[in-house]
Design an enzyme around this catalytic site. Sequence first.
Site, PDB file in Angstrom:
ATOM      1  N   THR A 158       0.861  -1.188   0.000  1.00  0.00           N
ATOM      2  CA  THR A 158       0.000   0.000   0.000  1.00  0.00           C
ATOM      3  C   THR A 158       0.896   1.237   0.000  1.00  0.00           C
ATOM      4  O   THR A 158       1.381   1.639  -1.040  1.00  0.00           O
ATOM      5  CB  THR A 158      -0.969  -0.016   1.211  1.00  0.00           C
ATOM      6  OG1 THR A 158      -0.235  -0.260   2.415  1.00  0.00           O
ATOM      7  CG2 THR A 158      -2.024  -1.095   1.033  1.00  0.00           C
ATOM      8  N   LYS A 184       3.994  -6.956   3.929  1.00  0.00           N
ATOM      9  CA  LYS A 184       3.738  -5.553   3.641  1.00  0.00           C
ATOM     10  C   LYS A 184       3.378  -4.870   4.949  1.00  0.00           C
ATOM     11  O   LYS A 184       2.872  -5.496   5.880  1.00  0.00           O
ATOM     12  CB  LYS A 184       2.628  -5.375   2.604  1.00  0.00           C
ATOM     13  CG  LYS A 184       1.233  -5.857   2.988  1.00  0.00           C
ATOM     14  CD  LYS A 184       0.413  -4.966   3.874  1.00  0.00           C
ATOM     15  CE  LYS A 184       0.330  -3.555   3.365  1.00  0.00           C
ATOM     16  NZ  LYS A 184      -0.444  -2.676   4.319  1.00  0.00           N
ATOM     17  N   THR A 195      -1.752  -5.335  12.026  1.00  0.00           N
ATOM     18  CA  THR A 195      -1.374  -4.197  11.222  1.00  0.00           C
ATOM     19  C   THR A 195      -0.308  -4.440  10.197  1.00  0.00           C
ATOM     20  O   THR A 195       0.536  -3.601   9.946  1.00  0.00           O
ATOM     21  CB  THR A 195      -0.973  -3.027  12.124  1.00  0.00           C
ATOM     22  OG1 THR A 195      -1.813  -3.047  13.238  1.00  0.00           O
ATOM     23  CG2 THR A 195      -1.128  -1.720  11.396  1.00  0.00           C
ATOM     24  N   GLU A 281       5.852   4.785   7.352  1.00  0.00           N
ATOM     25  CA  GLU A 281       5.461   5.898   6.487  1.00  0.00           C
ATOM     26  C   GLU A 281       6.262   7.154   6.811  1.00  0.00           C
ATOM     27  O   GLU A 281       6.226   7.659   7.936  1.00  0.00           O
ATOM     28  CB  GLU A 281       3.962   6.157   6.627  1.00  0.00           C
ATOM     29  CG  GLU A 281       3.134   5.058   5.996  1.00  0.00           C
ATOM     30  CD  GLU A 281       1.659   5.191   6.282  1.00  0.00           C
ATOM     31  OE1 GLU A 281       0.885   4.586   5.528  1.00  0.00           O
ATOM     32  OE2 GLU A 281       1.278   5.872   7.245  1.00  0.00           O
ATOM     33  N   ASN A 403      -0.631  10.501   5.815  1.00  0.00           N
ATOM     34  CA  ASN A 403      -1.870  10.085   6.427  1.00  0.00           C
ATOM     35  C   ASN A 403      -2.960  11.147   6.422  1.00  0.00           C
ATOM     36  O   ASN A 403      -4.142  10.836   6.541  1.00  0.00           O
ATOM     37  CB  ASN A 403      -1.597   9.607   7.850  1.00  0.00           C
ATOM     38  CG  ASN A 403      -0.970   8.220   7.838  1.00  0.00           C
ATOM     39  OD1 ASN A 403      -1.648   7.221   7.648  1.00  0.00           O
ATOM     40  ND2 ASN A 403       0.338   8.165   8.019  1.00  0.00           N
ATOM     41  N   THR A 408      -7.182  10.633  -0.513  1.00  0.00           N
ATOM     42  CA  THR A 408      -7.272  11.542  -1.652  1.00  0.00           C
ATOM     43  C   THR A 408      -6.035  11.474  -2.521  1.00  0.00           C
ATOM     44  O   THR A 408      -5.982  12.060  -3.562  1.00  0.00           O
ATOM     45  CB  THR A 408      -7.450  12.989  -1.165  1.00  0.00           C
ATOM     46  OG1 THR A 408      -6.370  13.328  -0.279  1.00  0.00           O
ATOM     47  CG2 THR A 408      -8.771  13.146  -0.442  1.00  0.00           C
TER      48      THR A 408
END
Length: 408
Positions: A158, A184, A195, A281, A403, A408
């Site tokens: 992702t 992942k 998670t 991230e 995040n 979007t």
Amino acid sequence: MTTLYPSIKRISGNNIASPIGFSAAGIHCGIKHKKSDLAILVSDVPANAAGVYTTNVVQAAPLLVTKQSLAETGKMQAIIVNSGNANACTGKKGLEDAKTMQANAADKLGIAHNLVGVASTGVIGEKLPIDKIVNGISKLEPTSGLKGSIDFSQSILTTDTVSKNTAYSVTIDGQTVTIAGTAKGSGMIHPNMATMLGFVTTDAAIGSDDLHSALSSVVDRTFNSITVDGDTSTNDMVLVMANGLAGNNTLVPNHPDWDVFVQTLLLVCEDLGKMIAKDGEGATKLIETEVTGAISDSEARMIAKTVVGSPLVKTAVFGCDANWGRILAAVGYSGATLDPDKIKIQIGTTTVVSDGEPVDFSEDELIEYLKQPEIKIKVNLQEGAGKGLAWGCDLTYDYVQINASYRT
């Protein structure tokens, strides 16, 4: 982690299909705009299997389908995975869609429906584009070559920036046994078990119950010892398939090579866990915390995970600030039994706290150390023999940006 067994070897060019009798594939089916988003992992024969799952009470449809199927059979021959959509909080339609994925993958392979595991990852609360997935399943052509494994590992991602793969071989009963894994995970990472998605394959002969016992014994020391942001997902799981094609005698706890098998499984899971933490991230640094001198291993791991999960510690590491007070505070609120006057803390090789009191150190030298991509923090409680490790990452501006605009 250093292995005590010389027969364990890391395999170069590692991939999820390295063990005998496994194949994989991944394609773009249209869930995402351009990137690959549908993958399948297949064993030539039904494999004994085991799984561990998220502790989140809200659990996604694919996880429920997989748990039920594995409980019925103790076996698995294939796993169908999509990314880009979690199929979580999607009600009865979500459960129907997960079963449709399972049925179509099984029918394509000519196997029983309950021999197929289902996994999904991505945005929560949106219905699957099931027609695109069904069409994609018909186009999946798993192979045992490196390309199929690479395609699989890339199709499950992702917000990850890299795919995560590892593999080891080990000698058991004079036979070469291989254990491989891919995973992942980048954000919403705080496993308990949770998670992330982790898939492990092995050609070892081992029963389902004993495989589950082995997996459970390594999970707390690996996947449950990583944290990126403290959030526990609705979807994620680790699944292990063991098809027995290596030809060893069936592994049981009193088998002379049981410990070497568990150690190899531990190395695979630890590699994957560290890769996930490192790829958090927006992360720029991997943080490893080692705790010794605790009253138990479980308390040591609890402290270590509290330290790497502290937003203040994570931001200090990002900013190259040797703020040991944040580390000490995290140790203190971890819930572990300790005497503050005995604590020793090191950042890298530099002692910053001894017997609960600050030690003079070179700020400039530690700033230079904290610029490195991997940061090690050591905490010694001097209370007992307990020890544990945990891994996390720094908290950066990019994490907030990623995040804030995830949908979007």
